[in-house]
Design a protein around this motif. Structure first.
Motif, PDB file in Angstrom:
ATOM      1  N   LEU A  93      26.581  10.907  20.974  1.00 46.77           N
ATOM      2  CA  LEU A  93      27.420   9.779  20.582  1.00 46.77           C
ATOM      3  C   LEU A  93      28.480  10.208  19.561  1.00 46.77           C
ATOM      4  CD1 LEU A  93      25.095   6.649  20.323  1.00 46.77           C
ATOM      5  CD2 LEU A  93      27.265   6.780  21.551  1.00 46.77           C
ATOM      6  N   ASP A  94      28.070  11.046  18.619  1.00 46.09           N
ATOM      7  CA  ASP A  94      29.032  11.561  17.635  1.00 46.09           C
ATOM      8  C   ASP A  94      30.157  12.330  18.331  1.00 46.09           C
ATOM      9  OD1 ASP A  94      27.578  10.473  15.541  1.00 46.09           O
ATOM     10  OD2 ASP A  94      26.495  12.334  15.097  1.00 46.09           O
ATOM     11  N   GLU A  95      29.776  13.131  19.345  1.00 48.68           N
ATOM     12  CA  GLU A  95      30.779  13.905  20.070  1.00 48.68           C
ATOM     13  C   GLU A  95      31.685  12.995  20.897  1.00 48.68           C
ATOM     14  OE1 GLU A  95      32.856  17.278  20.823  1.00 48.68           O
ATOM     15  OE2 GLU A  95      31.156  17.016  19.457  1.00 48.68           O
ATOM     16  N   MET A  96      31.108  11.937  21.489  1.00 46.67           N
ATOM     17  CA  MET A  96      31.919  10.998  22.260  1.00 46.67           C
ATOM     18  C   MET A  96      32.878  10.229  21.346  1.00 46.67           C
ATOM     19  SD  MET A  96      31.300  11.420  25.466  1.00 46.67           S
ATOM     20  CE  MET A  96      31.267  13.165  24.961  1.00 46.67           C
ATOM     21  N   ALA A  97      32.454   9.959  20.108  1.00 47.73           N
ATOM     22  CA  ALA A  97      33.360   9.311  19.150  1.00 47.73           C
ATOM     23  C   ALA A  97      34.514  10.249  18.801  1.00 47.73           C
ATOM     24  CB  ALA A  97      32.596   8.899  17.895  1.00 47.73           C
ATOM     25  N   ARG A  98      34.215  11.534  18.638  1.00 43.46           N
ATOM     26  CA  ARG A  98      35.280  12.518  18.389  1.00 43.46           C
ATOM     27  C   ARG A  98      36.232  12.570  19.579  1.00 43.46           C
ATOM     28  NH1 ARG A  98      35.758  17.542  17.124  1.00 43.46           N
ATOM     29  NH2 ARG A  98      34.191  18.350  18.557  1.00 43.46           N
ATOM     30  N   LEU A  99      35.666  12.500  20.778  1.00 44.67           N
ATOM     31  CA  LEU A  99      36.490  12.495  21.983  1.00 44.67           C
ATOM     32  C   LEU A  99      37.382  11.257  22.008  1.00 44.67           C
ATOM     33  CD1 LEU A  99      37.373  13.225  24.859  1.00 44.67           C
ATOM     34  CD2 LEU A  99      35.268  12.141  25.690  1.00 44.67           C
ATOM     35  N   ALA A 100      36.796  10.100  21.740  1.00 44.02           N
ATOM     36  CA  ALA A 100      37.570   8.855  21.770  1.00 44.02           C
ATOM     37  C   ALA A 100      38.739   8.926  20.797  1.00 44.02           C
ATOM     38  CB  ALA A 100      36.653   7.673  21.441  1.00 44.02           C
ATOM     39  N   ASP A 150      27.598  -2.081  26.912  1.00 44.71           N
ATOM     40  CA  ASP A 150      28.144  -2.796  25.759  1.00 44.71           C
ATOM     41  C   ASP A 150      27.544  -2.254  24.459  1.00 44.71           C
ATOM     42  OD1 ASP A 150      29.537  -4.297  27.557  1.00 44.71           O
ATOM     43  OD2 ASP A 150      28.651  -6.220  27.023  1.00 44.71           O
ATOM     44  N   ARG A 151      26.254  -1.911  24.515  1.00 45.57           N
ATOM     45  CA  ARG A 151      25.593  -1.348  23.337  1.00 45.57           C
ATOM     46  C   ARG A 151      26.135   0.048  23.026  1.00 45.57           C
ATOM     47  NH1 ARG A 151      23.936  -1.479  18.347  1.00 45.57           N
ATOM     48  NH2 ARG A 151      22.050  -0.265  17.907  1.00 45.57           N
ATOM     49  N   VAL A 152      26.385   0.845  24.048  1.00 44.82           N
ATOM     50  CA  VAL A 152      26.979   2.164  23.846  1.00 44.82           C
ATOM     51  C   VAL A 152      28.349   2.021  23.189  1.00 44.82           C
ATOM     52  CG1 VAL A 152      27.836   4.231  25.001  1.00 44.82           C
ATOM     53  CG2 VAL A 152      25.708   3.194  25.764  1.00 44.82           C
ATOM     54  N   ALA A 153      29.142   1.049  23.661  1.00 48.59           N
ATOM     55  CA  ALA A 153      30.469   0.825  23.085  1.00 48.59           C
ATOM     56  C   ALA A 153      30.357   0.437  21.610  1.00 48.59           C
ATOM     57  CB  ALA A 153      31.194  -0.270  23.862  1.00 48.59           C
ATOM     58  N   GLU A 154      29.383  -0.403  21.289  1.00 52.07           N
ATOM     59  CA  GLU A 154      29.173  -0.824  19.898  1.00 52.07           C
ATOM     60  C   GLU A 154      28.851   0.372  19.007  1.00 52.07           C
ATOM     61  OE1 GLU A 154      25.797  -3.358  17.448  1.00 52.07           O
ATOM     62  OE2 GLU A 154      26.188  -3.859  19.541  1.00 52.07           O
ATOM     63  N   LEU A 155      27.952   1.239  19.482  1.00 46.66           N
ATOM     64  CA  LEU A 155      27.579   2.421  18.704  1.00 46.66           C
ATOM     65  C   LEU A 155      28.744   3.401  18.579  1.00 46.66           C
ATOM     66  CD1 LEU A 155      24.011   2.994  20.214  1.00 46.66           C
ATOM     67  CD2 LEU A 155      24.539   2.174  17.908  1.00 46.66           C
ATOM     68  N   LEU A 156      29.537   3.492  19.636  1.00 45.23           N
ATOM     69  CA  LEU A 156      30.696   4.387  19.606  1.00 45.23           C
ATOM     70  C   LEU A 156      31.715   3.913  18.572  1.00 45.23           C
ATOM     71  CD1 LEU A 156      31.841   6.867  21.297  1.00 45.23           C
ATOM     72  CD2 LEU A 156      33.251   5.153  22.452  1.00 45.23           C
ATOM     73  N   GLU A 194      37.146  18.672  22.580  1.00 43.22           N
ATOM     74  CA  GLU A 194      38.298  19.537  22.858  1.00 43.22           C
ATOM     75  C   GLU A 194      38.433  19.810  24.355  1.00 43.22           C
ATOM     76  OE1 GLU A 194      36.929  19.997  18.741  1.00 43.22           O
ATOM     77  OE2 GLU A 194      35.919  20.165  20.679  1.00 43.22           O
ATOM     78  N   THR A 195      37.297  20.022  25.027  1.00 44.79           N
ATOM     79  CA  THR A 195      37.325  20.325  26.459  1.00 44.79           C
ATOM     80  C   THR A 195      37.827  19.141  27.266  1.00 44.79           C
ATOM     81  OG1 THR A 195      35.437  21.817  26.161  1.00 44.79           O
ATOM     82  CG2 THR A 195      35.931  21.116  28.405  1.00 44.79           C
ATOM     83  N   VAL A 196      37.297  17.952  26.976  1.00 45.85           N
ATOM     84  CA  VAL A 196      37.707  16.766  27.734  1.00 45.85           C
ATOM     85  C   VAL A 196      39.156  16.405  27.428  1.00 45.85           C
ATOM     86  CG1 VAL A 196      37.170  14.367  28.279  1.00 45.85           C
ATOM     87  CG2 VAL A 196      35.310  15.932  27.681  1.00 45.85           C
ATOM     88  N   THR A 197      39.575  16.555  26.180  1.00 44.30           N
ATOM     89  CA  THR A 197      40.956  16.249  25.821  1.00 44.30           C
ATOM     90  C   THR A 197      41.928  17.179  26.541  1.00 44.30           C
ATOM     91  OG1 THR A 197      40.215  15.504  23.643  1.00 44.30           O
ATOM     92  CG2 THR A 197      42.554  15.926  23.912  1.00 44.30           C
ATOM     93  N   GLU A 198      41.577  18.461  26.613  1.00 52.88           N
ATOM     94  CA  GLU A 198      42.415  19.410  27.350  1.00 52.88           C
ATOM     95  C   GLU A 198      42.499  19.017  28.823  1.00 52.88           C
ATOM     96  OE1 GLU A 198      44.747  22.585  28.574  1.00 52.88           O
ATOM     97  OE2 GLU A 198      44.408  21.751  26.573  1.00 52.88           O
ATOM     98  N   LYS A 199      41.353  18.596  29.382  1.00 56.76           N
ATOM     99  CA  LYS A 199      41.346  18.169  30.779  1.00 56.76           C
ATOM    100  C   LYS A 199      42.204  16.920  30.961  1.00 56.76           C
ATOM    101  CE  LYS A 199      38.716  20.020  33.217  1.00 56.76           C
ATOM    102  NZ  LYS A 199      38.801  21.234  34.081  1.00 56.76           N
ATOM    103  N   SER A 200      42.176  16.016  29.986  1.00 58.80           N
ATOM    104  CA  SER A 200      42.984  14.797  30.078  1.00 58.80           C
ATOM    105  C   SER A 200      44.470  15.130  30.060  1.00 58.80           C
ATOM    106  CB  SER A 200      42.636  13.835  28.933  1.00 58.80           C
ATOM    107  OG  SER A 200      43.136  14.284  27.688  1.00 58.80           O
TER     108      SER A 200
END
Length: 389
Positions: A227-234, A256-262, A343-349
């Motif tokens: 979740l911490d990594e997904m927040a960094r990605l977001a 919805d709960r995942v979104a709240e935690l993110l 970093e990997t997902v952002t580069e792919k985006s």
């Protein structure tokens, strides 16, 4: 000729947007073909309200078993599917539940099809045996990807009895703005205003852990780290593309709960629009049609994107997600869980948005074949039911 009666069996009534999309397509398409539709559902009142032309029948593990059997016994055909139901990753009980419907059909003498399904993983030997029995006794088996077909062949289902077709959600029409629920119109208008200000609109679909891990009251250290990594990605997606991040819930009870935690972990939470999972599948698909890019774990978030030629990045938590993107010729946009670093997902985006015209053209060529295949599966269902009338 009397109208044929078809029973639809899946995990209907759990508010999963993908399942609801499949159900909407089947109920509407079969009704147009002059069929009575019975829907096996955990929440009959809610299902009856959403699908007024069909009959909702209480279903469950124990409660509703007699009602379920009677509906199957009185039907001309049973449809098991679509969706990723022939698997034991969620739980072994999940597989037992779906196979039990085929057993009821066999006892009742009602022909059944397994249609539009994903198969696997099947981790247990008994899971493979049960799946082989169900598929071997089906009138026809239509799977939605080559991975599922290969797995069925591997466990002993004859190659001639399995066809690779497509997920029924490809047939779901997206709501136009004026047909959406009021909240959907409000959210879409807000997003369009942001685009008018020069912002990119990037969808992010995340799901909780699969199987028993999803039932834990507390997240494990590994889940917290992800979740911490997904927040960094977001945050990185917002910053990299000057974007509004559109959180796509494909299951209100889970995403919805995942979104709240993110959001609790994000620094740039003011640049986020959340699309709640209780909106209709047609509205959610209509919102996704307006996005510039979808980064998703949920398969149906990617199907909705592909249907409108929206570039996508597949966060492949499961083989079905990778299989879908690869079938569209987008294997380079598939990322397994160990490559989900921000970093990997952002580069792919960056690469996906840079190649957006090419990807959109590729999707516009690939998706029509899936639409035709899904419609052909429905034609086969109707032909079987009408023959039994």
């Amino acid at each position: 000729m009397p109208r044929s009666r078809i029973v639809l069996s899946n995990s209907y009534g759990t508010a999963n947007v993908g399942d609801e999309a499949i159900l909407t397509v089947l109920a509407e398409e079969l009704a147009e073909r002059d069929c009575h539709v019975d829907i096996l559902t955990f929440t009959p009142d809610d299902t009856a309200a959403k699908h007024r032309g069909a009959r909702a029948v209480r279903s469950g593990v124990l409660s509703g078993a007699l009602e379920t059997f009677n509906a199957i016994r009185n039907a001309d055909a049973l449809v098991v599917g679509g969706g990723g139901i022939l698997q034991d990753a969620t739980s072994f009980g999940n597989l037992l539940f779906h196979v039990s419907r085929t057993v009821m059909a066999r006892v009742a003498g009602t022909p059944f099809v397994i249609s539009g399904v994903g198969v696997g993983p099947l981790k247990r030997r008994l899971s493979r045996r049960l799946t082989r029995w169900a598929c071997s006794n089906a009138h026809s088996v239509d799977v939605r990807d080559d991975y599922s077909a290969a797995l069925l062949h591997e466990i002993g289902v004859g190659p001639g009895s399995v066809q690779t077709m497509a997920d029924f959600a490809h047939l779901l029409p997206a709501h136009r703005r004026d047909d959406m629920e009021p909240l959907g119109r409000q959210l879409l208008d807000s997003l369009r205003s942001l685009r008018g200000d020069g912002r990119k609109l990037i969808g992010l679909s995340l799901r909780p852990p699969v199987g028993d891990a999803a039932r834990r009251a507390r997240l494990s250290a590994a889940d917290q780290a992800q979740l911490d990594e997904m927040a960094r990605l977001a945050d990185a997606l917002v910053e990299e593309h000057d974007a509004e991040l559109v959180l796509l819930s494909m299951h209100p009870g889970q995403d919805d709960r995942v979104a709240e935690l993110l959001l609790q972990r994000m620094d740039l939470k003011d640049y986020v629009t959340a699309i709640p999972g209780h909106l209709s599948p047609k509205t959610i698909k209509g919102v996704i049609a307006d996005l510039d890019l979808v980064v998703g774990t949920r398969l149906h978030s990617l199907i909705f994107a592909a249907s409108h030629s929206v570039p996508l990045i597949a966060l492949a938590y499961d083989a079905k997600v990778a299989a879908y993107a690869e079938s569209l010729g987008l294997g380079e946009l598939v990322l397994p869980p160990n490559d989900w670093a921000a970093e990997t997902v952002t580069e792919k985006s960056r690469k996906a948005l840079g190649a957006a015209p090419r990807i959109a053209a590729q999707l516009s060529q690939a998706v029509p074949a899936r639409i035709l295949a899904a419609r052909e599966s429905i034609d086969k269902i109707c032909a079987l039911a009408h023959a039994q009338c």
